[in-house]
Design a protein around this motif. Structure first.
Motif, PDB file in Angstrom:
ATOM      1  N   ALA A 394       0.827  -1.214   0.000  1.00  0.00           N
ATOM      2  CA  ALA A 394       0.000   0.000   0.000  1.00  0.00           C
ATOM      3  C   ALA A 394       0.853   1.253   0.000  1.00  0.00           C
ATOM      4  CB  ALA A 394      -0.930  -0.006   1.216  1.00  0.00           C
ATOM      5  N   TRP A 395       1.988   1.204   0.708  1.00  0.00           N
ATOM      6  CA  TRP A 395       2.872   2.375   0.785  1.00  0.00           C
ATOM      7  C   TRP A 395       3.632   2.573  -0.521  1.00  0.00           C
ATOM      8  CZ3 TRP A 395       1.681   4.843   5.130  1.00  0.00           C
ATOM      9  CH2 TRP A 395       1.134   4.096   6.179  1.00  0.00           C
ATOM     10  N   LEU A 396       3.916   1.489  -1.225  1.00  0.00           N
ATOM     11  CA  LEU A 396       4.544   1.595  -2.539  1.00  0.00           C
ATOM     12  C   LEU A 396       3.546   2.094  -3.583  1.00  0.00           C
ATOM     13  CD1 LEU A 396       6.491  -1.790  -2.534  1.00  0.00           C
ATOM     14  CD2 LEU A 396       7.556   0.476  -2.577  1.00  0.00           C
ATOM     15  N   ASP A 397       2.316   1.682  -3.435  1.00  0.00           N
ATOM     16  CA  ASP A 397       1.298   1.996  -4.433  1.00  0.00           C
ATOM     17  C   ASP A 397       0.988   3.485  -4.484  1.00  0.00           C
ATOM     18  OD1 ASP A 397      -1.927   2.208  -5.016  1.00  0.00           O
ATOM     19  OD2 ASP A 397      -0.944   0.637  -6.190  1.00  0.00           O
ATOM     20  N   THR A 398       0.829   4.093  -3.323  1.00  0.00           N
ATOM     21  CA  THR A 398       0.534   5.540  -3.249  1.00  0.00           C
ATOM     22  C   THR A 398       1.350   6.149  -2.118  1.00  0.00           C
ATOM     23  OG1 THR A 398      -1.396   5.006  -1.885  1.00  0.00           O
ATOM     24  CG2 THR A 398      -1.788   5.398  -4.244  1.00  0.00           C
ATOM     25  N   PRO A 399       2.634   6.398  -2.334  1.00  0.00           N
ATOM     26  CA  PRO A 399       3.485   6.912  -1.255  1.00  0.00           C
ATOM     27  C   PRO A 399       3.046   8.303  -0.807  1.00  0.00           C
ATOM     28  CG  PRO A 399       4.795   6.121  -3.127  1.00  0.00           C
ATOM     29  CD  PRO A 399       3.382   6.209  -3.584  1.00  0.00           C
ATOM     30  N   PRO A 400       2.783   8.483   0.481  1.00  0.00           N
ATOM     31  CA  PRO A 400       2.453   9.827   0.960  1.00  0.00           C
ATOM     32  C   PRO A 400       3.695  10.718   0.933  1.00  0.00           C
ATOM     33  CG  PRO A 400       2.599   8.285   2.784  1.00  0.00           C
ATOM     34  CD  PRO A 400       2.727   7.470   1.537  1.00  0.00           C
ATOM     35  N   PRO A 401       3.528  12.022   0.866  1.00  0.00           N
ATOM     36  CA  PRO A 401       4.689  12.910   0.741  1.00  0.00           C
ATOM     37  C   PRO A 401       5.633  12.848   1.943  1.00  0.00           C
ATOM     38  CG  PRO A 401       2.664  14.164   1.092  1.00  0.00           C
ATOM     39  CD  PRO A 401       2.251  12.764   0.806  1.00  0.00           C
ATOM     40  N   TRP A 402       5.137  12.495   3.104  1.00  0.00           N
ATOM     41  CA  TRP A 402       5.986  12.451   4.298  1.00  0.00           C
ATOM     42  C   TRP A 402       6.806  11.166   4.392  1.00  0.00           C
ATOM     43  CZ3 TRP A 402       4.297   8.132   6.599  1.00  0.00           C
ATOM     44  CH2 TRP A 402       2.949   7.797   6.495  1.00  0.00           C
ATOM     45  N   LEU A 403       6.512  10.173   3.526  1.00  0.00           N
ATOM     46  CA  LEU A 403       7.278   8.929   3.535  1.00  0.00           C
ATOM     47  C   LEU A 403       8.549   9.136   2.717  1.00  0.00           C
ATOM     48  CD1 LEU A 403       7.472   5.964   4.356  1.00  0.00           C
ATOM     49  CD2 LEU A 403       6.198   5.364   2.282  1.00  0.00           C
ATOM     50  N   ARG A 404       9.676   9.230   3.397  1.00  0.00           N
ATOM     51  CA  ARG A 404      10.930   9.585   2.732  1.00  0.00           C
ATOM     52  C   ARG A 404      11.702   8.370   2.229  1.00  0.00           C
ATOM     53  NH1 ARG A 404      12.195  14.968   3.637  1.00  0.00           N
ATOM     54  NH2 ARG A 404      10.244  16.015   4.228  1.00  0.00           N
ATOM     55  N   CYS A 405      11.412   7.185   2.754  1.00  0.00           N
ATOM     56  CA  CYS A 405      12.133   5.990   2.322  1.00  0.00           C
ATOM     57  C   CYS A 405      11.352   4.761   2.775  1.00  0.00           C
ATOM     58  CB  CYS A 405      13.545   5.963   2.926  1.00  0.00           C
ATOM     59  SG  CYS A 405      14.551   4.539   2.426  1.00  0.00           S
ATOM     60  N   GLY A 436       6.887   5.672  -7.892  1.00  0.00           N
ATOM     61  CA  GLY A 436       7.374   6.990  -8.279  1.00  0.00           C
ATOM     62  C   GLY A 436       8.797   7.245  -7.817  1.00  0.00           C
ATOM     63  N   SER A 437       9.012   8.374  -7.158  1.00  0.00           N
ATOM     64  CA  SER A 437      10.367   8.760  -6.737  1.00  0.00           C
ATOM     65  C   SER A 437      10.718   8.278  -5.331  1.00  0.00           C
ATOM     66  CB  SER A 437      10.511  10.281  -6.797  1.00  0.00           C
ATOM     67  OG  SER A 437       9.574  10.899  -5.926  1.00  0.00           O
ATOM     68  N   LEU A 438       9.857   7.484  -4.714  1.00  0.00           N
ATOM     69  CA  LEU A 438      10.138   7.000  -3.363  1.00  0.00           C
ATOM     70  C   LEU A 438      11.389   6.128  -3.362  1.00  0.00           C
ATOM     71  CD1 LEU A 438       9.192   6.540  -0.372  1.00  0.00           C
ATOM     72  CD2 LEU A 438       8.026   4.486  -1.229  1.00  0.00           C
ATOM     73  N   PRO A 439      12.402   6.447  -2.555  1.00  0.00           N
ATOM     74  CA  PRO A 439      13.571   5.564  -2.464  1.00  0.00           C
ATOM     75  C   PRO A 439      13.192   4.250  -1.775  1.00  0.00           C
ATOM     76  CG  PRO A 439      14.081   7.777  -1.655  1.00  0.00           C
ATOM     77  CD  PRO A 439      12.596   7.693  -1.789  1.00  0.00           C
ATOM     78  N   VAL A 440      13.607   3.152  -2.369  1.00  0.00           N
ATOM     79  CA  VAL A 440      13.326   1.820  -1.822  1.00  0.00           C
ATOM     80  C   VAL A 440      14.656   1.109  -1.600  1.00  0.00           C
ATOM     81  CG1 VAL A 440      12.181  -0.394  -2.181  1.00  0.00           C
ATOM     82  CG2 VAL A 440      11.120   1.711  -3.044  1.00  0.00           C
ATOM     83  N   VAL A 441      14.892   0.664  -0.381  1.00  0.00           N
ATOM     84  CA  VAL A 441      16.129  -0.039  -0.033  1.00  0.00           C
ATOM     85  C   VAL A 441      15.786  -1.496   0.252  1.00  0.00           C
ATOM     86  CG1 VAL A 441      18.078  -0.165   1.560  1.00  0.00           C
ATOM     87  CG2 VAL A 441      17.119   2.068   0.921  1.00  0.00           C
ATOM     88  N   LEU A 442      16.379  -2.397  -0.520  1.00  0.00           N
ATOM     89  CA  LEU A 442      16.127  -3.826  -0.374  1.00  0.00           C
ATOM     90  C   LEU A 442      17.392  -4.508   0.126  1.00  0.00           C
ATOM     91  CD1 LEU A 442      14.411  -6.399  -0.925  1.00  0.00           C
ATOM     92  CD2 LEU A 442      15.381  -6.392  -3.225  1.00  0.00           C
ATOM     93  N   VAL A 443      17.300  -5.191   1.274  1.00  0.00           N
ATOM     94  CA  VAL A 443      18.428  -5.944   1.812  1.00  0.00           C
ATOM     95  C   VAL A 443      18.179  -7.411   1.473  1.00  0.00           C
ATOM     96  CG1 VAL A 443      19.858  -6.393   3.822  1.00  0.00           C
ATOM     97  CG2 VAL A 443      18.581  -4.248   3.664  1.00  0.00           C
ATOM     98  N   ARG A 444      19.039  -7.954   0.608  1.00  0.00           N
ATOM     99  CA  ARG A 444      18.799  -9.269   0.008  1.00  0.00           C
ATOM    100  C   ARG A 444      19.765 -10.309   0.567  1.00  0.00           C
ATOM    101  NH1 ARG A 444      18.846  -9.097  -6.399  1.00  0.00           N
ATOM    102  NH2 ARG A 444      20.957  -8.322  -5.948  1.00  0.00           N
TER     103      ARG A 444
END
Length: 509
Positions: A394-405, A436-444
């Motif tokens: 849900a957070w990836l689908d429509t990232p709110p502006p306050w979600l920085r990462c 969109g432009s939301l930074p996503v960090v994946l630890v694999r």
């Protein structure tokens, strides 16, 4: 002599056992594939209703026939749905059954119908009229089309010709077999059991051991002396995809062989309760309902916050609960030691059917964090672990502006094959295209279980196609939950790098 009685699952009949039956016979066993009424071409007299009791009677008849000669040890093998009539029959003839083999099946309980264990359809999956709800209203469950078998279990390793034959010989599943509750007296509890886990379906020995480690009393029964386990690296129909390996496993099960689960103790604490790999600052936590906040002492506020979301499912009886697990407290204290508020959320993901409830818990917790006067409501990062990965959708689908990462450690990014369902709200592999432009960090984790690793690679590929801002931190020699399972320098550096990356996005420094 060992007598193997093989009971097939949904939509199938004795034909699925042909190869395994021939191999077991060649090893000197007496083998019988049980024909269940209404399945696999087994005719039912006109007007007769077929329910679970009908199938239990089918199995009992073969048990009684096979037990007429003395000195025979009967091993009952139940695949998928087949474990329900197997347990029902064994409960009535416990003295005749030497062992029950759960072949990639659920663990049925007294009073619960097989319908409860059925996978729910994925959006756009089965045709109308094929859902469990329709079955409950009296419609026999139609067999899958050739391209729909994966909705009922992993088809990994299944040859095309076997899939063609599986489809051609499939039968509708009589609805009565699915809605009639299984009734057990408890006598079957004395019969030794073996679980055979097909890892392509998504369950591994490590996962089952983790459930035992959580401390749920119901899972402790799996550590009894008569309980063993095997893994098969294949999909849900091993009698078709790996008949030789299945034969070896069944012979080993009959001999009482297999892996045994253990109960954690002081000498061998559960992996999720082992120490966090970094040195941690001494920071007090403030405990609220469902939330723990680690606030840097003396820092001018309001401060950015990282909200850590645990995985699961975690049984409600787990002790200690996720808020006290070293991994979660370790990340939160590490974040606080770097000048931001670390938050641990405890949500109610107790079963795979609980994702909507767990997601609502997380959303409510985030709003409470943002309302805290010590927190900068416009600078929040969310960090998901393991099975909590699906909640990130849900957070990836429509990232709110306050979600920085948004970050995820060894996440599950699509439902595993044996879950068989998907609520479209919990598909990160699809939602990432709208991040969109939301930074996503994946630890694999490089040594991740194949089923989970497949969902991660699917997510990475989707992120690449959509141009998402994905940054990957690899831990080549790390397992799932590597922080406490693999306390190496590689692990420590991966944790430091992940924290640095997330906090840089959060604080802009």
């Amino acid at each position: 002599m060992t007598v193997f009685l093989l009971v097939s699952g949904l939509f199938t009949g004795p034909h699925v056992w042909d190869d395994a039956l021939a191999r077991l016979t060649a090893e000197g066993a007496d083998v019988r594939a049980v024909a269940l009424s209404g399945l696999g071409g087994e005719r039912v007299p006109s007007g007769d209703a077929v329910d679970l009791e009908t199938h239990i009677a089918d199995v009992l008849a073969v048990i009684d026939s096979a037990g007429q000669a003395g000195g025979r040890e009967i091993v009952l093998v139940g695949h998928d749905y087949g474990i329900h009539p197997v347990l029902g029959a064994a409960d009535r003839r416990p003295e005749r059954v030497a062992r029950i083999v759960y072949l990639d099946s659920a663990m049925p309980r007294d009073g619960v119908p097989a319908l409860a264990a059925l996978p729910s359809p994925r959006p756009g999956g089965r045709p109308a009229g094929a859902t469990g709800a329709d079955t409950a209203h009296g419609t026999d469950l139609p067999p899958p089309a050739r391209d729909e078998w994966h909705l009922w279990g992993s088809t990994a390793g299944l040859p095309a010709a076997a899939l063609d034959r599986l489809t051609a010989l499939a039968s509708p599943q009589p609805f009565g077999t699915l809605v009639q509750p299984l009734r057990l007296t408890g006598a079957v509890a004395a019969v030794p059991v073996t679980g055979v886990l097909c890892t392509g379906s998504g369950t591994t020995l490590a996962m089952v051991q983790t459930q035992v480690d959580f401390g749920a009393p119901a899972m402790r029964a799996l550590t009894a002396p008569g309980v063993t386990f095997f893994e098969l690296p294949t999909g849900h129909w091993p009698m078709l995809s790996a008949p030789a390996a299945l034969t070896e496993v069944l012979l080993g099960a009959a001999a009482g062989e297999g892996h045994r689960l253990t109960v954690p103790d002081e000498a061998r604490p559960a992996p999720h309760l082992r120490p966090f790999p970094l040195d941690l600052p001494e920071i007090d936590r403030g405990r609220q309902d469902g939330l723990d906040l680690y606030v840097p002492p003396g820092a001018p506020g309001p401060l950015p916050a990282v909200v850590f979301v645990h995985g699961g499912p975690v049984p409600p009886e787990a002790h200690p609960g996720p808020r006290d697990w070293p991994t979660l407290t370790g990340y939160a204290r590490s974040a606080a030691g770097r000048g931001v508020v670390g938050v641990v959320v405890e949500h109610r993901l107790h079963a795979v059917s609980d994702y909507a409830r767990a997601a609502a818990d997380v959303a409510a917790a985030v709003e409470r964090v943002r309302a805290d006067p010590r927190v900068d409501a416009d600078r929040i990062a969310l960090w998901f672990f393991s099975g909590g990965g699906l909640i990130s959708a849900a957070w990836l689908d429509t990232p709110p502006p306050w979600l920085r990462c948004l970050a995820a450690c060894y996440p599950v990014m699509a439902p595993l094959a044996n879950w068989g369902w998907t609520d479209s709200r919990f598909l990160p592999v699809e939602a990432v295209a709208r991040a969109g432009s939301l930074p996503v960090v994946l630890v694999r984790a490089g040594l991740e279980t194949p089923a989970i690793a497949g969902t991660v690679e699917e997510f990475v590929a989707a992120a690449d196609r959509s141009g998402a801002r994905l940054e990957v931190v690899d831990v080549p020699n790390g397992h799932h939950s590597f922080e406490t399972v693999d306390p190496t320098e590689e692990t420590r550096e991966a944790v430091r790098r992940a924290l640095r990356t997330v906090l840089n996005h959060l604080t802009g420094s």
